[in-house]
Scaffold this active site. Structure first.
Site, PDB file in Angstrom:
ATOM      1  N   GLY A 143      31.588  42.993  36.573  1.00 36.14           N
ATOM      2  CA  GLY A 143      32.133  42.782  37.921  1.00 36.14           C
ATOM      3  C   GLY A 143      31.383  41.622  38.541  1.00 36.14           C
ATOM      4  CB  SER A 145      27.031  38.043  41.459  1.00 37.20           C
ATOM      5  OG  SER A 145      25.767  38.175  42.039  1.00 37.20           O
ATOM      6  CB  VAL A 147      31.005  43.964  42.808  1.00 33.30           C
ATOM      7  CG1 VAL A 147      30.525  44.477  41.448  1.00 33.30           C
ATOM      8  CG2 VAL A 147      32.249  44.712  43.226  1.00 33.30           C
ATOM      9  N   GLY A 148      28.104  45.647  43.324  1.00 29.44           N
ATOM     10  CA  GLY A 148      27.455  46.966  43.347  1.00 29.44           C
ATOM     11  C   GLY A 148      27.267  47.602  41.977  1.00 29.44           C
ATOM     12  CE  LYS A 149      27.552  43.309  37.649  1.00 32.64           C
ATOM     13  NZ  LYS A 149      27.735  42.489  38.853  1.00 32.64           N
ATOM     14  N   GLY A 150      24.760  47.244  39.797  1.00 32.76           N
ATOM     15  CA  GLY A 150      23.385  47.741  39.667  1.00 32.76           C
ATOM     16  C   GLY A 150      23.180  49.013  40.475  1.00 32.76           C
ATOM     17  NE  ARG A 176      18.175  38.537  42.129  1.00 33.44           N
ATOM     18  CZ  ARG A 176      19.245  39.122  41.608  1.00 33.44           C
ATOM     19  NH1 ARG A 176      19.254  40.421  41.369  1.00 33.44           N
ATOM     20  NH2 ARG A 176      20.315  38.414  41.326  1.00 33.44           N
ATOM     21  NE  ARG A 269      21.564  40.880  45.164  1.00 33.44           N
ATOM     22  CZ  ARG A 269      22.199  40.737  44.012  1.00 33.44           C
ATOM     23  NH1 ARG A 269      22.639  41.780  43.336  1.00 33.44           N
ATOM     24  NH2 ARG A 269      22.411  39.524  43.514  1.00 33.44           N
ATOM     25  NE  ARG A 280      23.735  34.734  41.479  1.00 33.91           N
ATOM     26  CZ  ARG A 280      23.151  35.675  40.739  1.00 33.91           C
ATOM     27  NH1 ARG A 280      23.488  36.919  40.871  1.00 33.91           N
ATOM     28  NH2 ARG A 280      22.204  35.357  39.886  1.00 33.91           N
TER      29      ARG A 280
HETATM   30  N1  LIG Z   1      30.046  50.275  48.350  1.00 37.80           N
HETATM   31  C1  LIG Z   1      29.119  49.537  48.933  1.00 37.80           C
HETATM   32  N2  LIG Z   1      29.161  49.330  50.245  1.00 37.80           N
HETATM   33  C2  LIG Z   1      28.231  48.570  50.868  1.00 37.80           C
HETATM   34  N3  LIG Z   1      27.200  47.976  50.226  1.00 37.80           N
HETATM   35  C3  LIG Z   1      27.113  48.146  48.900  1.00 37.80           C
HETATM   36  C4  LIG Z   1      28.061  48.924  48.192  1.00 37.80           C
HETATM   37  N4  LIG Z   1      27.704  48.899  46.864  1.00 37.80           N
HETATM   38  C5  LIG Z   1      26.598  48.151  46.771  1.00 37.80           C
HETATM   39  N5  LIG Z   1      26.241  47.699  47.982  1.00 37.80           N
HETATM   40  C6  LIG Z   1      25.112  46.798  48.291  1.00 37.80           C
HETATM   41  O1  LIG Z   1      25.511  45.494  47.863  1.00 37.80           O
HETATM   42  C7  LIG Z   1      24.399  44.739  47.380  1.00 37.80           C
HETATM   43  C8  LIG Z   1      24.688  44.246  45.957  1.00 37.80           C
HETATM   44  O2  LIG Z   1      24.728  45.363  45.085  1.00 37.80           O
HETATM   45  P1  LIG Z   1      24.154  45.265  43.612  1.00 37.80           P
HETATM   46  O3  LIG Z   1      22.849  44.560  43.618  1.00 37.80           O
HETATM   47  O4  LIG Z   1      24.210  46.628  43.045  1.00 37.80           O
HETATM   48  O5  LIG Z   1      25.272  44.329  42.980  1.00 37.80           O
HETATM   49  P2  LIG Z   1      25.447  43.848  41.474  1.00 37.80           P
HETATM   50  O6  LIG Z   1      26.903  43.932  41.178  1.00 37.80           O
HETATM   51  O7  LIG Z   1      24.540  44.579  40.587  1.00 37.80           O
HETATM   52  O8  LIG Z   1      25.021  42.323  41.577  1.00 37.80           O
HETATM   53  P3  LIG Z   1      24.452  41.329  40.432  1.00 37.80           P
HETATM   54  O9  LIG Z   1      25.542  41.156  39.448  1.00 37.80           O
HETATM   55  O10 LIG Z   1      24.159  40.092  41.175  1.00 37.80           O
HETATM   56  O11 LIG Z   1      23.243  41.940  39.845  1.00 37.80           O
HETATM   57  C9  LIG Z   1      23.199  45.675  47.447  1.00 37.80           C
HETATM   58  O12 LIG Z   1      22.442  45.355  48.595  1.00 37.80           O
HETATM   59  C10 LIG Z   1      23.822  47.074  47.566  1.00 37.80           C
HETATM   60  O13 LIG Z   1      22.995  47.950  48.294  1.00 37.80           O
HETATM   61  N1  LIG Z   2      26.749  38.251  29.409  1.00 34.56           N
HETATM   62  C1  LIG Z   2      25.721  38.846  30.012  1.00 34.56           C
HETATM   63  N2  LIG Z   2      25.691  38.946  31.354  1.00 34.56           N
HETATM   64  C2  LIG Z   2      24.648  39.567  31.926  1.00 34.56           C
HETATM   65  C3  LIG Z   2      23.612  40.127  31.167  1.00 34.56           C
HETATM   66  N3  LIG Z   2      22.704  40.670  32.018  1.00 34.56           N
HETATM   67  C4  LIG Z   2      23.191  40.492  33.243  1.00 34.56           C
HETATM   68  N4  LIG Z   2      24.358  39.823  33.201  1.00 34.56           N
HETATM   69  C5  LIG Z   2      25.230  39.440  34.318  1.00 34.56           C
HETATM   70  O1  LIG Z   2      24.677  38.323  34.980  1.00 34.56           O
HETATM   71  C6  LIG Z   2      25.137  38.334  36.317  1.00 34.56           C
HETATM   72  C7  LIG Z   2      24.003  37.979  37.237  1.00 34.56           C
HETATM   73  O2  LIG Z   2      22.999  38.909  37.191  1.00 34.56           O
HETATM   74  P1  LIG Z   2      21.733  38.807  38.194  1.00 34.56           P
HETATM   75  O3  LIG Z   2      20.800  39.887  37.783  1.00 34.56           O
HETATM   76  O4  LIG Z   2      21.164  37.446  38.058  1.00 34.56           O
HETATM   77  O5  LIG Z   2      22.298  39.033  39.577  1.00 34.56           O
HETATM   78  C8  LIG Z   2      25.706  39.722  36.577  1.00 34.56           C
HETATM   79  O6  LIG Z   2      27.122  39.600  36.607  1.00 34.56           O
HETATM   80  C9  LIG Z   2      25.324  40.508  35.383  1.00 34.56           C
HETATM   81  O7  LIG Z   2      26.303  41.483  35.026  1.00 34.56           O
HETATM   82  C10 LIG Z   2      23.682  40.015  29.749  1.00 34.56           C
HETATM   83  O8  LIG Z   2      22.819  40.463  28.990  1.00 34.56           O
HETATM   84  N5  LIG Z   2      24.754  39.369  29.229  1.00 34.56           N
END
Ligand SMILES: Nc1ncnc2c1ncn2[C@@H]1O[C@H](COP(=O)(O)OP(=O)(O)OP(=O)(O)O)[C@@H](O)[C@H]1O
Ligand SMILES: Nc1nc2c(ncn2[C@@H]2O[C@H](COP(=O)(O)O)[C@@H](O)[C@H]2O)c(=O)[nH]1
Length: 403
Positions: A143, A145, A147-150, A176, A269, A280
Site C-alpha cells: 500500500g 506510504s 496508509v497504515g501498513k506498519g 528514522r 507522522r 511519496r
Molecule cells: N486509520 C487510520 N486513521 C488515522 N491515522 C492512521 C490510520 N492508520 C494509520 N494511521 C497513522 O498514519 C501514519 C502512517 O501510518 P504507518 O506508519 O503505519 O504507515 P505505513 O503504510 O506503514 O507507511 P510506510 O510505507 O511509509 O512505512 C501513522 O502516524 C499512523 O499512526
Molecule cells: N519491495 C520492497 N519494498 C519494501 C521493503 N521494505 C519496505 N518496503 C516498502 O518501502 C516503502 C517505504 O518504506 P519506509 O519504511 O521507508 O516508509 C513502503 O511502501 C514499504 O512497504 C522490501 O523489502 N521490499
C-alpha cells in the site's frame, strides 16, 4: 531416475573431485540419477563431522559439473542419510542433529531451480530446510506510504505474538529516530546490498522513493524457523516479484480513504522531509492504481477507521475471536536414531534404527509425513510432520504424533 548402479559408483569414486570424501563417509553418500545427470551428495569430513557437499556428473559428456548451490547448506553433522523424495527434490536427514534442524531438501528441478538456471546460465541446485508444524502461507501487505501498513502489522503482532513474525527487510535509506537496526530494517550500504542481490541472497528487491529495499531469503527463513507465519511489508513492485516467485503467499493491498487523508497521515507522522513527502504522494497515485488493477492482490482493504480495517484484516486471515487462545503447544522433542536407514512408502518416509534403541523411552522408528509440504527454496519447506513408532514396544499401531 533412481539410485546409481554399483559399477557406476566405482567409476564415480575414481573421478571424485578434490575435497569429496566418499570412502570415509561409509555409505552416507547419496547418488541420485535424474536423466543424464547423477547428483552426488557427499561429506567432506573434518574430524568427526561432515559438511554436506553437492556435485553433479554429466553421464553424456563424462564430466563433473560444479553446480551453483543456492540457499544455506545444512550445518556439519555426525553424518547424513539421503534419498530421492520425488522428481524434483532429494531429502537429506542430518544425523545427531537438533529436532528443528534434521530434515533438509536439496531441490534439483523445482520451479525455483529452473528459474535460476535460466537467470544464471549454470547448473543449479538449492537447499531448503524442512520446518515442522502448520504450513500457513506468508502474508504480503502493500500500500502507499503512510496508509497504515506498519500500524496494522504492529497490531497483529501485538495481539498474536506467537503466530506472526515480521520479515525484516534491508534498506539503503537512513534510519528514522526510533528505528533499530535488525528490528525495523537491516540498514545497509547500497554497494553491499547490490553485491548480495547479485549473489542471489534476495527473494525480491526494488527501488522505492529513491532508495533500495529488499527481502532477503534469510529474513523469511528466520520467521519460518520460529514456526511463525511470515508478514512482509513491501511495495507493489516487490509484491509483483514475490507473486512471480515460488513463495506461495496471501497478497493484501491497503488503500487510503482519500489522497488528502493520506497526505495528512504522512505529514502527521513527521518522519519525512517536505521533498520526500511530495515524492511519496506522487508515487502513491501510481501504487494505488496498480494495487487495484494489477491482479497481484487477493484482497483490498480500505484503511479509513483503523479498528474496522484491523477487523477486516483479521477476518481475511481467518482469525476470529477464538483464535486468540494463546500460543500453540510447541512441537515435542524428536530424538532420531543416529544410525538409521530410510525407506519410502507413498508420501511417508520411514526412519528406522539400524540398532534397536534399548534406552527407556527411545523409539526405533519414525514416520516423516511429507504429503503436505508447502513452500521450498528460496526459503523453508513448511508443513513437515513427524510421528514416532515403536513396533517392538507397542506393535505397529504404536504411533505418537509429535507435531
Ligand atoms: N486509520 C487510520 N486513521 C488515522 N491515522 C492512521 C490510520 N492508520 C494509520 N494511521 C497513522 O498514519 C501514519 C502512517 O501510518 P504507518 O506508519 O503505519 O504507515 P505505513 O503504510 O506503514 O507507511 P510506510 O510505507 O511509509 O512505512 C501513522 O502516524 C499512523 O499512526
Ligand atoms: N519491495 C520492497 N519494498 C519494501 C521493503 N521494505 C519496505 N518496503 C516498502 O518501502 C516503502 C517505504 O518504506 P519506509 O519504511 O521507508 O516508509 C513502503 O511502501 C514499504 O512497504 C522490501 O523489502 N521490499
Amino acid at each position: 531416475m533412481g539410485e546409481a548402479p554399483a559399477f557406476f559408483l566405482d567409476e564415480l569414486h575414481k573421478g571424485v573431485p578434490n575435497g569429496f570424501d566418499l570412502k570415509s563417509n561409509g555409505g552416507e553418500t547419496a547418488t541420485v540419477v535424474v536423466g543424464n545427470t547423477t547428483y552426488l551428495i557427499g561429506g567432506s569430513s573434518n574430524e568427526s563431522t561432515f559438511s554436506i557437499r553437492v556435485q553433479t556428473f554429466d553421464q553424456s559428456s563424462g564430466e563433473w559439473v560444479y553446480p551453483t548451490v543456492l540457499g544455506t547448506a545444512p550445518k556439519p553433522s555426525k553424518g547424513f542419510s539421503a534419498m530421492l523424495l520425488n522428481e524434483d527434490r532429494i531429502l537429506v536427514i542430518r544425523k545427531g542433529s537438533t529436532p528443528d534442524d534434521f530434515a533438509w531438501f536439496l531441490e534439483v528441478d523445482t520451479q525455483y531451480v529452473r528459474q535460476q538456471k535460466k537467470i544464471l546460465g549454470t547448473e543449479v541446485v538449492a537447499w531448503s530446510k524442512g520446518v515442522r508444524g502448520k504450513a500457513e502461507k506468508p502474508v504480503v501487505i502493500s500500500g502507499p506510504s503512510g496508509v497504515g501498513k506498519g500500524t496494522l502489522i504492529s497490531m497483529l503482532m501485538k495481539e498474536f505474538p506467537s503466530m506472526f513474525g515480521f520479515s525484516v527487510s534491508h534498506t539503503t535509506r537512513a534510519p528514522r529516530g526510533m528505528e533499530k537496526d535488525g528490528v525495523h530494517y537491516h540498514f545497509t550500504e547500497r554497494s553491499l546490498m547490490e553485491k548480495e542481490i547479485q549473489d542471489g541472497k534476495f527473494l525480491e528487491f526494488a527501488c522505492v522513493h529513491g532508495n533500495l529495499y529488499g527481502t532477503s531469503v534469510e529474513a523469511v527463513e528466520v520467521v519460518a524457523d520460529e514456526g511463525k507465519r511470515c508478514i512482509l511489508d513491501i511495495d507493489v513492485q516487490g509484491a509483483r516479484s514475490v507473486r512471480a516467485s515460488s513463495l506461495e503467499a496471501i497478497f493484501v493491498f491497503v488503500c487510503p480513504p482519500s489522497m488528502d487523508e493520506l497526505e495528512k497521515r504522512l505529514r502527521a507522522r513527521g518522519t519525512e522531509t517536505e521533498e520526500q513527502v511530495l515524492k511519496r504522494l506522487r508515487n502513491a497515485k501510481v501504487e494505488i492504481e496498480q494495487g487495484q488493477s494489477s491482479g497481484i492482490f487477493d484482497h483490498i482493504l480500505y484503511n479509513d477507521d483503523l479498528e474496522e480495517c484491523y477487523k477486516s484484516l483479521k477476518k481475511l486471515l481467518g482469525l476470529d475471536e477464538s483464535s486468540n487462545a494463546g500460543p500453540e503447544t510447541a512441537p515435542k522433542w524428536v530424538d532420531l536414531p543416529v544410525d538409521h536407514s530410510l525407506s519410502k512408502i507413498d508420501q511417508k518416509i520411514i526412519i528406522s534404527s539400524r540398532t534397536p534403541e534399548l534406552e527407556k523411552g527411545s523409539k526405533d522408528m519414525f514416520v516423516l509425513d511429507v504429503s503436505s509440504l508447502k513452500g521450498g527454496a528460496p526459503g523453508r519447506t513448511r508443513g513437515l510432520n513427524i510421528y514416532a513408532m515403536s513396533p517392538f514396544l507397542d506393535g505397529l499401531n504404536g504411533i505418537h504424533e509429535l507435531s
